[in-house]
Design a protein around this motif. Structure first.
Motif, PDB file in Angstrom:
ATOM      1  N   ALA A 175       2.334   8.143  16.989  1.00 47.60           N
ATOM      2  CA  ALA A 175       2.267   8.739  15.644  1.00 47.60           C
ATOM      3  C   ALA A 175       0.824   8.766  15.147  1.00 47.60           C
ATOM      4  O   ALA A 175       0.388   9.723  14.505  1.00 47.60           O
ATOM      5  CB  ALA A 175       3.157   7.945  14.681  1.00 47.60           C
ATOM      6  N   MET A 176       0.064   7.713  15.473  1.00 47.63           N
ATOM      7  CA  MET A 176      -1.347   7.675  15.064  1.00 47.63           C
ATOM      8  C   MET A 176      -2.129   8.809  15.719  1.00 47.63           C
ATOM      9  O   MET A 176      -2.947   9.477  15.083  1.00 47.63           O
ATOM     10  CB  MET A 176      -1.966   6.313  15.430  1.00 47.63           C
ATOM     11  N   LEU A 177      -1.853   9.025  17.014  1.00 47.70           N
ATOM     12  CA  LEU A 177      -2.559  10.098  17.725  1.00 47.70           C
ATOM     13  C   LEU A 177      -2.131  11.467  17.196  1.00 47.70           C
ATOM     14  O   LEU A 177      -2.945  12.353  16.971  1.00 47.70           O
ATOM     15  CB  LEU A 177      -2.274  10.006  19.228  1.00 47.70           C
ATOM     16  N   GLN A 178      -0.830  11.617  16.979  1.00 52.62           N
ATOM     17  CA  GLN A 178      -0.312  12.908  16.524  1.00 52.62           C
ATOM     18  C   GLN A 178      -0.864  13.291  15.148  1.00 52.62           C
ATOM     19  O   GLN A 178      -1.209  14.443  14.902  1.00 52.62           O
ATOM     20  CB  GLN A 178       1.220  12.827  16.446  1.00 52.62           C
ATOM     21  N   TYR A 179      -0.926  12.300  14.233  1.00 48.92           N
ATOM     22  CA  TYR A 179      -1.324  12.620  12.854  1.00 48.92           C
ATOM     23  C   TYR A 179      -2.773  12.251  12.537  1.00 48.92           C
ATOM     24  O   TYR A 179      -3.209  12.388  11.395  1.00 48.92           O
ATOM     25  CB  TYR A 179      -0.402  11.894  11.868  1.00 48.92           C
ATOM     26  N   GLY A 180      -3.507  11.738  13.535  1.00 49.25           N
ATOM     27  CA  GLY A 180      -4.898  11.354  13.282  1.00 49.25           C
ATOM     28  C   GLY A 180      -5.018  10.181  12.322  1.00 49.25           C
ATOM     29  O   GLY A 180      -5.891  10.155  11.454  1.00 49.25           O
ATOM     30  N   ILE A 181      -4.117   9.176  12.450  1.00 49.98           N
ATOM     31  CA  ILE A 181      -4.147   7.990  11.591  1.00 49.98           C
ATOM     32  C   ILE A 181      -4.960   6.914  12.308  1.00 49.98           C
ATOM     33  O   ILE A 181      -4.755   6.657  13.494  1.00 49.98           O
ATOM     34  CB  ILE A 181      -2.699   7.490  11.339  1.00 49.98           C
ATOM     35  N   ASN A 182      -5.893   6.284  11.581  1.00 50.88           N
ATOM     36  CA  ASN A 182      -6.790   5.361  12.279  1.00 50.88           C
ATOM     37  C   ASN A 182      -6.508   3.889  11.995  1.00 50.88           C
ATOM     38  O   ASN A 182      -7.279   3.026  12.380  1.00 50.88           O
ATOM     39  CB  ASN A 182      -8.250   5.692  11.929  1.00 50.88           C
ATOM     40  N   LYS A 202      11.449  11.219   6.104  1.00 50.87           N
ATOM     41  CA  LYS A 202      11.452  10.224   7.177  1.00 50.87           C
ATOM     42  C   LYS A 202      10.083   9.564   7.267  1.00 50.87           C
ATOM     43  O   LYS A 202       9.054  10.231   7.149  1.00 50.87           O
ATOM     44  CB  LYS A 202      11.748  10.909   8.510  1.00 50.87           C
ATOM     45  N   HIS A 203      10.082   8.267   7.500  1.00 56.50           N
ATOM     46  CA  HIS A 203       8.842   7.555   7.778  1.00 56.50           C
ATOM     47  C   HIS A 203       8.249   8.156   9.062  1.00 56.50           C
ATOM     48  O   HIS A 203       8.983   8.479   9.995  1.00 56.50           O
ATOM     49  CB  HIS A 203       9.176   6.073   7.972  1.00 56.50           C
ATOM     50  N   PRO A 204       6.902   8.324   9.102  1.00 58.57           N
ATOM     51  CA  PRO A 204       6.317   8.989  10.275  1.00 58.57           C
ATOM     52  C   PRO A 204       6.655   8.307  11.605  1.00 58.57           C
ATOM     53  O   PRO A 204       6.794   8.988  12.631  1.00 58.57           O
ATOM     54  CB  PRO A 204       4.809   8.945  10.003  1.00 58.57           C
ATOM     55  N   VAL A 205       6.807   6.971  11.589  1.00 54.17           N
ATOM     56  CA  VAL A 205       7.162   6.275  12.836  1.00 54.17           C
ATOM     57  C   VAL A 205       8.589   6.626  13.247  1.00 54.17           C
ATOM     58  O   VAL A 205       8.862   6.927  14.413  1.00 54.17           O
ATOM     59  CB  VAL A 205       7.004   4.740  12.678  1.00 54.17           C
ATOM     60  N   LEU A 206       9.498   6.643  12.249  1.00 54.16           N
ATOM     61  CA  LEU A 206      10.892   6.982  12.553  1.00 54.16           C
ATOM     62  C   LEU A 206      10.988   8.446  13.005  1.00 54.16           C
ATOM     63  O   LEU A 206      11.747   8.772  13.926  1.00 54.16           O
ATOM     64  CB  LEU A 206      11.770   6.748  11.319  1.00 54.16           C
TER      65      LEU A 206
END
Ligand SMILES: [Zn+2]
Length: 340
Positions: free
Chosen positions: A316-323, A107-111
């Motif tokens: 999703a950015m906060l959960q996975y630390g994506i900047n 699954k795409h991280p956003v989905l």
């Protein structure tokens, strides 16, 4: 005729050694050993020789025929072996190579984040309703207390299709559609895309996903809103986090609030993602504005409601630390495979 036989034998042996392909073999066989071949011809010629020579010459022809068939068979087998070897060399298989694993998608991280949030909200009693991506100005703005020329419209840069049609800027557009179509109690969520005419950079994009939640009934209170949001986010991102509420402004709610959670990455001690504050903003919320209830044909003395909305990419950015939000739409498999 004896000399003729010897000559034919020499020609046969010479010719045989020059053969290389199956086609060569076939042509050569027909020339010498076929039904109209040279050796068969000798049999015909034998009829014309004097009777006393016939037994000897007949035997010589038969010997030549046997010799020719035997040597032809050997040469033919040899060529078969050579051709086979050549084929095996070009089709060489290395049995020691490791097998190829089938690629399995994920699954795409956003989905994945969207599905997780929807599942939790369904378990909390909300039902899923979808609204159109192409929305009327009325449903997206006007009925939600953004009158024409209201400065609040500047808060959301909009892709207009015609003067009255636009790509929805928020999933809050579900509110009026629900009030038009049903009577309280209304308890729904609307997941999906929304669109903003913004510059694309690490923090913002022209489209992203939101979930909007709406609950309208008798005696719905701000306390219900805050406790529901707290329960939801603790299930979604972690029960060890703390929540705080700040006053805010959105035209369609009164009062409006913003919800912060202690930073997922540093757990509140301060890091670059939370700009050292220890807090992250996760949702905007509030009590449905009486004007909005009126626009939806509801008695605002009888009914109250709450609404909240959140951006899924941001979570999703906060959960996975994506900047960088652009990573979600670049289809870079090196990025996406980390989540499969
Ligand atoms: Zn932090």
């Amino acid at each position: 005729m004896h000399n003729q036989l010897q000559e034919l034998k020499r020609t046969f042996i010479q010719g045989l050694s020059a053969l290389k392909t199956r086609k060569d073999l076939e042509l050569f066989y027909n020339e010498f050993l076929g039904r109209k071949g040279l050796i068969q011809q000798l049999m015909q010629d034998l009829k014309a020789v004097p009777d006393d020579q016939k037994p000897l010459l007949g035997k010589e022809i038969n010997d030549l025929k046997s010799f020719a068939e035997k040597t032809f068979k050997e040469a033919s087998d040899q060529i078969d072996v050579e051709l086979q070897n050549k084929r095996l060399q070009t089709e060489k298989i290395d049995l020691t190579l490791p097998g190829r694993l089938p690629l399995i998608g994920g699954k795409h991280p956003v989905l994945a984040m969207l599905d997780k949030a929807v599942d939790i909200l369904i378990s909390m009693g909300f039902s899923v309703q979808l609204a159109p991506d192409v929305e009327s100005d009325y449903h997206n703005f006007e009925s939600l207390n953004y009158p024409p020329d209201h400065p609040a419209r500047d808060m959301q840069d909009t892709f207009y299709i015609t003067q009255d049609l636009l790509l929805r800027t928020h999933n809050t557009s579900i509110q009026m559609r629900m009030m038009e179509a049903s009577q309280p109690p209304i308890r729904v969520i609307c997941p999906g895309k929304c669109f903003r005419n913004e510059e694309i950079n690490a923090r913002s994009h022209v489209f992203f996903h939101q979930i909007d939640a709406l609950y309208i009934d008798k005696d719905v209170s701000l306390k219900d809103l805050i406790s529901t949001i707290e329960e939801f986010f603790k299930k979604l991102i972690g029960s060890d986090l703390s929540m705080r509420v700040r006053g805010s402004y959105f035209p369609f709610v009164e009062p409006g609030i913003e919800i912060d959670f202690s930073c997922l990455l540093c757990k509140g001690s301060g890091c670059s993602v939370c700009k050292q504050s220890g807090w992250l903003e996760v949702a905007g919320a509030g009590m449905v504005h009486p004007e909005v209830l009126k626009n939806g044909g509801l008695d605002c003395e009888l009914y109250t409601g709450y609404a909240w909305g959140m951006g899924i990419e941001r979570l999703a950015m906060l959960q996975y630390g994506i900047n960088d939000i652009r990573l979600f739409t670049q289809n870079d498999l090196r990025f996406l495979r980390q989540f499969s």
